[in-house]
Scaffold this motif. Structure first.
Motif, PDB file in Angstrom:
ATOM      1  N   LEU A   1       0.819  -1.211   0.000  1.00  0.00           N
ATOM      2  CA  LEU A   1       0.000   0.000   0.000  1.00  0.00           C
ATOM      3  C   LEU A   1       0.854   1.263   0.000  1.00  0.00           C
ATOM      4  CD1 LEU A   1      -2.924  -0.979   2.358  1.00  0.00           C
ATOM      5  CD2 LEU A   1      -2.957  -0.661  -0.104  1.00  0.00           C
ATOM      6  N   LEU A   2       2.091   1.100   0.399  1.00  0.00           N
ATOM      7  CA  LEU A   2       2.976   2.262   0.492  1.00  0.00           C
ATOM      8  C   LEU A   2       3.713   2.539  -0.821  1.00  0.00           C
ATOM      9  CD1 LEU A   2       3.185   3.884   3.053  1.00  0.00           C
ATOM     10  CD2 LEU A   2       5.263   2.664   3.654  1.00  0.00           C
ATOM     11  N   THR A   3       3.715   1.564  -1.726  1.00  0.00           N
ATOM     12  CA  THR A   3       4.568   1.715  -2.916  1.00  0.00           C
ATOM     13  C   THR A   3       4.342   3.009  -3.702  1.00  0.00           C
ATOM     14  OG1 THR A   3       3.132   0.048  -3.863  1.00  0.00           O
ATOM     15  CG2 THR A   3       5.436  -0.571  -3.475  1.00  0.00           C
ATOM     16  N   PRO A   4       3.116   3.461  -3.925  1.00  0.00           N
ATOM     17  CA  PRO A   4       3.004   4.714  -4.693  1.00  0.00           C
ATOM     18  C   PRO A   4       3.716   5.872  -4.012  1.00  0.00           C
ATOM     19  CG  PRO A   4       0.830   3.778  -4.255  1.00  0.00           C
ATOM     20  CD  PRO A   4       1.810   2.935  -3.537  1.00  0.00           C
ATOM     21  N   ILE A   5       3.559   5.962  -2.697  1.00  0.00           N
ATOM     22  CA  ILE A   5       4.239   7.027  -1.962  1.00  0.00           C
ATOM     23  C   ILE A   5       5.749   6.851  -2.068  1.00  0.00           C
ATOM     24  CG2 ILE A   5       4.698   7.916   0.338  1.00  0.00           C
ATOM     25  CD1 ILE A   5       2.107   8.806  -0.097  1.00  0.00           C
ATOM     26  N   ILE A   6       6.188   5.611  -1.924  1.00  0.00           N
ATOM     27  CA  ILE A   6       7.636   5.358  -2.000  1.00  0.00           C
ATOM     28  C   ILE A   6       8.174   5.826  -3.343  1.00  0.00           C
ATOM     29  CG2 ILE A   6       9.384   3.545  -2.125  1.00  0.00           C
ATOM     30  CD1 ILE A   6       7.845   2.007  -0.042  1.00  0.00           C
ATOM     31  N   ALA A   7       7.408   5.516  -4.398  1.00  0.00           N
ATOM     32  CA  ALA A   7       7.880   5.912  -5.731  1.00  0.00           C
ATOM     33  C   ALA A   7       8.052   7.426  -5.803  1.00  0.00           C
ATOM     34  CB  ALA A   7       6.902   5.435  -6.790  1.00  0.00           C
ATOM     35  N   VAL A   8       7.089   8.161  -5.300  1.00  0.00           N
ATOM     36  CA  VAL A   8       7.172   9.618  -5.367  1.00  0.00           C
ATOM     37  C   VAL A   8       8.320  10.132  -4.496  1.00  0.00           C
ATOM     38  CG1 VAL A   8       5.990  11.755  -4.809  1.00  0.00           C
ATOM     39  CG2 VAL A   8       4.735   9.880  -5.867  1.00  0.00           C
ATOM     40  N   VAL A   9       8.361   9.651  -3.255  1.00  0.00           N
ATOM     41  CA  VAL A   9       9.385  10.133  -2.328  1.00  0.00           C
ATOM     42  C   VAL A   9      10.775   9.848  -2.855  1.00  0.00           C
ATOM     43  CG1 VAL A   9      10.431   9.727  -0.087  1.00  0.00           C
ATOM     44  CG2 VAL A   9       7.983   9.989  -0.277  1.00  0.00           C
ATOM     45  N   MET A  10      10.966   8.628  -3.358  1.00  0.00           N
ATOM     46  CA  MET A  10      12.316   8.284  -3.791  1.00  0.00           C
ATOM     47  C   MET A  10      12.702   9.050  -5.061  1.00  0.00           C
ATOM     48  SD  MET A  10      13.371   6.823  -1.341  1.00  0.00           S
ATOM     49  CE  MET A  10      15.065   6.649  -1.897  1.00  0.00           C
ATOM     50  N   THR A  11      11.720   9.333  -5.910  1.00  0.00           N
ATOM     51  CA  THR A  11      12.046  10.150  -7.082  1.00  0.00           C
ATOM     52  C   THR A  11      12.571  11.506  -6.633  1.00  0.00           C
ATOM     53  OG1 THR A  11      10.206   9.109  -8.198  1.00  0.00           O
ATOM     54  CG2 THR A  11      11.176  11.033  -9.251  1.00  0.00           C
ATOM     55  N   PHE A  12      11.836  12.116  -5.727  1.00  0.00           N
ATOM     56  CA  PHE A  12      12.271  13.428  -5.244  1.00  0.00           C
ATOM     57  C   PHE A  12      13.615  13.331  -4.536  1.00  0.00           C
ATOM     58  CE2 PHE A  12       7.920  14.819  -5.938  1.00  0.00           C
ATOM     59  CZ  PHE A  12       8.140  16.080  -6.423  1.00  0.00           C
ATOM     60  N   SER A  13      13.749  12.313  -3.722  1.00  0.00           N
ATOM     61  CA  SER A  13      14.990  12.161  -2.969  1.00  0.00           C
ATOM     62  C   SER A  13      16.171  12.005  -3.913  1.00  0.00           C
ATOM     63  CB  SER A  13      14.865  10.952  -2.043  1.00  0.00           C
ATOM     64  OG  SER A  13      16.060  10.743  -1.372  1.00  0.00           O
ATOM     65  N   VAL A  14      15.993  11.192  -4.955  1.00  0.00           N
ATOM     66  CA  VAL A  14      17.081  10.987  -5.914  1.00  0.00           C
ATOM     67  C   VAL A  14      17.386  12.297  -6.645  1.00  0.00           C
ATOM     68  CG1 VAL A  14      17.653   9.891  -8.109  1.00  0.00           C
ATOM     69  CG2 VAL A  14      16.779   8.520  -6.225  1.00  0.00           C
ATOM     70  N   LEU A  15      16.336  13.024  -7.029  1.00  0.00           N
ATOM     71  CA  LEU A  15      16.562  14.291  -7.739  1.00  0.00           C
ATOM     72  C   LEU A  15      17.331  15.272  -6.862  1.00  0.00           C
ATOM     73  CD1 LEU A  15      13.243  15.021  -9.678  1.00  0.00           C
ATOM     74  CD2 LEU A  15      15.287  13.833 -10.418  1.00  0.00           C
ATOM     75  N   PHE A  16      16.904  15.400  -5.599  1.00  0.00           N
ATOM     76  CA  PHE A  16      17.576  16.340  -4.698  1.00  0.00           C
ATOM     77  C   PHE A  16      19.035  15.946  -4.495  1.00  0.00           C
ATOM     78  CE2 PHE A  16      13.318  17.317  -2.474  1.00  0.00           C
ATOM     79  CZ  PHE A  16      13.024  18.241  -3.450  1.00  0.00           C
ATOM     80  N   THR A  17      19.247  14.643  -4.287  1.00  0.00           N
ATOM     81  CA  THR A  17      20.608  14.195  -3.999  1.00  0.00           C
ATOM     82  C   THR A  17      21.508  14.380  -5.212  1.00  0.00           C
ATOM     83  OG1 THR A  17      19.527  12.509  -2.676  1.00  0.00           O
ATOM     84  CG2 THR A  17      21.901  12.340  -2.930  1.00  0.00           C
ATOM     85  N   PHE A  18      20.957  14.035  -6.379  1.00  0.00           N
ATOM     86  CA  PHE A  18      21.749  14.111  -7.600  1.00  0.00           C
ATOM     87  C   PHE A  18      22.200  15.542  -7.878  1.00  0.00           C
ATOM     88  CE2 PHE A  18      22.771  13.868 -12.060  1.00  0.00           C
ATOM     89  CZ  PHE A  18      23.280  12.591 -12.197  1.00  0.00           C
TER      90      PHE A  18
END
Lengths: 439, 319
Positions: free
Chosen positions: B230-247
């Protein structure tokens, strides 16, 4: 008061100088008299905007502002001064040069006027006037500001950097006098390391400190990035020798120099962890101003950079030239202000305010009171005369400035000293980058 | 009199067919376009234009304060052979991959903890956000002192405990330096992941856990088959943002190491700044930042296509 003769002005000026520093009304009187006799008469209703680098010593800024105020009162020129940090001076001046607005005068670093030679007023008359009056210009300062026979700017001063050391530690390492050659310097570093009172010089991206000592070693061995025709000649046996020497030194430094920036050596020195480094006079000043560091201040001494195998001084010092843009509506006011700054009545006081941070480029100021006010200041009086232009033997200009700003020489040495590359690898990376800049 | 009045009115309002423009003005389907125009203008002016300009500059030899000549792919060809550029690409990928993975693991763990019932729940949740609230430059300066070669509190403590004899060369040794900047990035990025995942956790219906409990599911089975799907959609969004910020991180590196020691922590963003602004080679710097675009697009694509799939939205057995 208005119909002063030239003679009475000179007499008045001499009397005042003899009586001590010019301040308040005395400074204003001098300024008024100067404005009347000066070769450059400020235009009526002139307005000058001046950009300068952000000061380090408050008293230097005070002296500068007092001068600006006196000039304003004496000539009726409206003066507007603003400061920018070291890194922002060059970009802002470049934009002003190309948009034709923003400031009339820019007081910047290194070879600033060479970046846009067609956009600045030729200042030959100012340079000749000052040079004749004050014993001539030092060679590096002249090379930094001149293109052919044209003065593109006036080298106001040099920000000098010299060996700063604790005498007790150098004595204990077996040197009663600071070494004056490269082998001696290396022996001293070894001895200090053994005594656990190490030396340390920045190997990180410290634009001032790291560039200074690594260029000193490179040039001292006869290695240069480019020759006098700007052909890249970094790949030479001299460079290899310089790399090996720097590595031998850095193996005996305090740990962590690869991560140092420009403030790291100041901190470590003042904390009592570091016993020899290269720096502006600021370490000594900070110790002198702190009553708790009285003992340390007494133990701090300055020394000239030792001379390398090439047999002559090879110091990289930071020249600070001022330039006037062609688009200014008040070229005479601009020239008058530049000349006014460097007159003895102003400049001696200004040098004193800078407390050794600024070194004169006009030879007559060798006798300025600042250099004898504290015997430990004296070393810094040589910064202009012992320096090479930032470009070494090549043309001072944008390409040389880019190579320094992009840390090409620093990275070459750091690559080798930290063991990430062998000499061949470190040099070839730098050579490739240099060839692109000097294409 | 009446004739004159009639004449002039007729002259003023000739009968004509409604033009395409007239139709557009009143067409309801086009109404949406008119309403979108201000936002579009805003996006074009402040996002699309700078991006396009950046890409254009990367094809020129522009310097600061001076427009350049078009030189085609010269900047890219040069970078292709530039070992420092490739080092920065490697550093950026390493930094992004390691930091994001750990941020995800720690963030998820924190979110699960904070989702439990415990005393002072509200305060604890607020406290977790602190690293995120502190301005990056301030926290970077704090880390710079913590990892200082001479004044590190860590080295100092260990020395006084007689565990080490010499200061640890935190930012002067390649591996240590990389570890330190990654650690600082994780410290700063975890709250974002944790709080967002916590919000996601709160949307999971308690009845699902009740049903699972009745069926005799273990804690792990509940996490694996209820929470995680049930968390996967949120994870997808959060990790996209996290990767963008980190990169695209810049401040932490610039304040802590300036890319040192010997470029070992130079990210593409910091190298781009050094070459473009400090050294004045705008074209080359623009080429480095433009080279980040494919990587960022790839990261966005992963989450975009992921979000389109029902499996990601509703759990894996529900294709």
């Amino acid at each position: 008061m208005n119909d002063l003769t030239r003679r009475s002005i000179i007499q008045g000026g001499t009397a005042l100088t003899a009586a001590g520093a010019l301040t308040g009304p005395a400074l204003l009187d001098f300024a008024k008299a100067w404005a009347q006799s000066s070769p450059w008469k400020a235009e009526k209703g002139a307005k000058l905007t001046v950009m300068r680098w952000k000061r380090f010593v408050p008293a230097e800024d005070d002296a500068f502002n007092a001068m600006v105020a006196a000039f304003k009162a004496a000539t009726g020129t409206d003066m507007n001064v603003f400061s920018e940090s070291f890194e922002d001076v060059q970009p802002k001046a470049s934009v002003a040069a190309n948009t034709g607005q923003g400031m009339d005068l820019a007081w910047g670093l290194h070879t600033l006027p060479q970046l846009f030679p067609t956009k600045v007023i030729e200042l030959n008359d100012v340079a000749d006037y000052l040079g004749k009056k004050y014993g001539g210009w030092t060679a590096a300062a002249e090379a930094t500001c001149k293109q052919g026979n044209k003065w593109l700017g006036i080298p106001v001063a040099t920000i000098g950097g010299y060996m700063t050391y604790r005498k007790s530690a150098v004595d204990k390492a077996g040197f009663s006098k600071f070494p004056t050659d490269f082998p001696g310097f290396l022996e001293m570093c070894k001895g200090m390391k053994k005594n656990n009172t190490p030396a340390g010089f920045a190997l990180g991206h410290a634009s001032g400190d790291a560039n200074a000592w690594l260029h000193w070693i490179l040039w001292g061995h006869g290695g240069y990035t480019v020759d006098k025709d700007d052909k890249v000649i970094i790949n030479s046996p001299e460079t290899v020798k310089a790399l090996e020497y720097a590595k031998a030194c850095s193996d005996n430094f305090i740990s962590g120099v690869a991560s140092w920036n420009d403030s790291s050596n100041n901190k470590a020195f003042l904390a009592g962890d570091l016993y020899c480094t290269s720096n502006g006079i600021s370490i000594y000043i900070a110790a002198k101003d702190d009553p708790a560091k009285k003992d340390m201040a007494e133990d701090i001494y300055h020394a000239l950079w030792p001379v390398g195998p090439v047999g002559h001084p090879t110091e990289l010092q930071l020249c600070v030239p001022i330039l006037a843009f062609k688009f200014t509506k008040y070229p005479n006011a601009a020239k008058a202000f530049i000349a006014f700054m460097l007159e003895k009545e102003n400049f001696d006081k200004w040098l004193s305010g800078a407390r050794g941070y600024l070194t004169h480029t006009l030879k007559a100021y060798d006798k300025s009171p600042i250099w004898t006010a504290d015997p430990k200041n004296e070393v810094f009086s040589h910064a202009s005369e012992r320096a090479l232009p930032a470009s070494g033997i090549g043309h001072p200009g944008e390409k040389a400035a880019t190579a320094i700003a992009d840390f090409l020489v620093v990275d070459m040495f750091a690559n080798y000293c930290t063991g990430r590359e062998d000499a061949k690898g470190a040099i070839s990376i730098t050579e490739r980058q240099l060839k692109r800049i000097y294409r | 009199m009446a004739d004159i009045a009639l004449d002039s009115r007729a002259a003023r309002r000739p009968v004509r067919d409604a033009s395409a423009w007239d139709r557009l003005k009143v067409n309801r389907d086009w109404l949406a376009v008119w309403f979108m125009l201000p936002a579009m203008a805003f996006l074009i002016l402040f996002l699309a234009y700078p991006l396009g300009l950046g890409i254009w500059i990367s094809f020129t030899d522009a310097k600061i304060g001076r427009p350049g000549e078009y030189i085609g792919f010269e900047n890219y060809e040069w970078l292709w052979e530039d070992s420092i550029f490739w080092l920065s690409v490697f550093n950026t990928l390493l930094y992004t991959f390691v930091a994001s993975a750990i941020k995800f693991a720690v963030g998820l763990y924190l979110a699960l903890l904070l989702n439990e019932n415990m005393p002072f729940k509200a305060i604890l949740r607020a406290l977790v956000l602190i690293p995120f609230i502190v301005p990056t430059v301030l926290s970077a300066l704090a880390f710079w002192w913590i990892f200082d070669a001479q004044f590190s509190i860590i080295s100092w403590s260990l020395r006084h405990l007689d565990l080490i004899t010499e200061n640890i060369n935190f930012l002067g040794d390649v591996n240590w330096a990389r570890g330190c900047v990654i650690f600082a990035n994780i410290w700063r990025g975890v709250p974002f992941v944790a709080i967002t995942l916590l919000a996601g956790l709160q949307t999971v219906q308690p009845s699902l856990y009740e049903a699972a409990t009745i069926d005799g599911a273990t804690k792990w089975q509940m996490f694996r088959h209820i929470t995680y799907p049930l968390l996967t959609p949120i994870i997808a969004v959060v990790m996209t943002f996290s990767v963008l910020f980190t990169f695209t991180d810049f401040q932490l590196i610039w304040a802590m190491t300036r890319g040192g020691p010997v470029n070992a922590t130079h990210l593409m963003a910091t190298l781009s700044y050094q070459r473009a602004i400090i050294a004045g080679q705008l074209g080359e710097g623009a080429a480095i930042s433009s080279a980040m675009i494919p990587f960022l697009l790839a990261a966005i694509m992963v989450s975009w296509f992921g979000l389109q799939r029902r499996k990601w939205q509703h759990g894996e057995a529900n294709d």
